[in-house]
Write a protein that holds these residues in place. Structure first.
Motif, short mmCIF file in Angstrom:
data_model
loop_
_atom_site.label_atom_id
_atom_site.label_comp_id
_atom_site.label_asym_id
_atom_site.label_seq_id
_atom_site.Cartn_x
_atom_site.Cartn_y
_atom_site.Cartn_z
N GLU A 20 81.57 29.92 -56.24
CA GLU A 20 81.10 29.05 -55.56
C GLU A 20 81.68 28.88 -54.81
OE1 GLU A 20 77.78 27.23 -58.21
OE2 GLU A 20 79.43 25.46 -57.70
N ARG A 35 77.18 29.51 -52.64
CA ARG A 35 76.84 30.45 -54.17
C ARG A 35 76.67 31.53 -53.50
NH1 ARG A 35 77.34 31.04 -59.02
NH2 ARG A 35 75.52 32.19 -60.60
N GLU A 37 76.64 36.10 -54.92
CA GLU A 37 76.64 36.37 -56.59
C GLU A 37 76.22 38.63 -55.99
OE1 GLU A 37 72.35 35.64 -58.05
OE2 GLU A 37 73.58 33.79 -59.15
N VAL A 42 73.36 33.77 -51.40
CA VAL A 42 72.50 33.62 -52.20
C VAL A 42 71.71 32.20 -52.20
CG1 VAL A 42 72.39 35.74 -54.03
CG2 VAL A 42 73.28 33.22 -54.96
N GLU A 43 72.68 31.23 -51.90
CA GLU A 43 72.13 29.31 -51.99
C GLU A 43 73.65 28.26 -51.75
OE1 GLU A 43 71.35 26.29 -54.98
OE2 GLU A 43 72.51 28.02 -56.36
N ILE A 44 72.62 27.62 -50.92
CA ILE A 44 73.79 26.59 -50.04
C ILE A 44 73.16 25.46 -50.28
CG2 ILE A 44 74.61 25.80 -48.25
CD1 ILE A 44 73.50 28.43 -46.57
N ARG A 45 73.80 24.64 -50.73
CA ARG A 45 73.75 23.12 -51.14
C ARG A 45 74.13 22.38 -50.62
NH1 ARG A 45 74.62 25.53 -56.76
NH2 ARG A 45 76.08 23.96 -56.43
#
Length: 51
Positions: A20, A35, A37, A42-45
């Protein structure tokens, strides 16, 4: 456990290399966590707004 087979031990999820990164774009913007992988995003927060 989903995908469990009666009489066999449950399978553990595979480990995936991940990391991250936290990005602080500046005052008035939102703290952003990216994030990855296996080298792929794979992810945006979005977190709190930076003061």
């Amino acid at each position: 456990m989903p995908g469990a087979v009666p009489g066999k031990p449950p399978r553990a999820p595979a480990c995936v290399a991940g990391e991250e990164w936290t990005y602080r774009p500046g005052p008035g913007q939102f703290l952003t966590t990216l994030r990855f992988e296996e080298g792929r995003l794979v992810e945006i927060r979005y977190g709190d707004r930076i003061r």
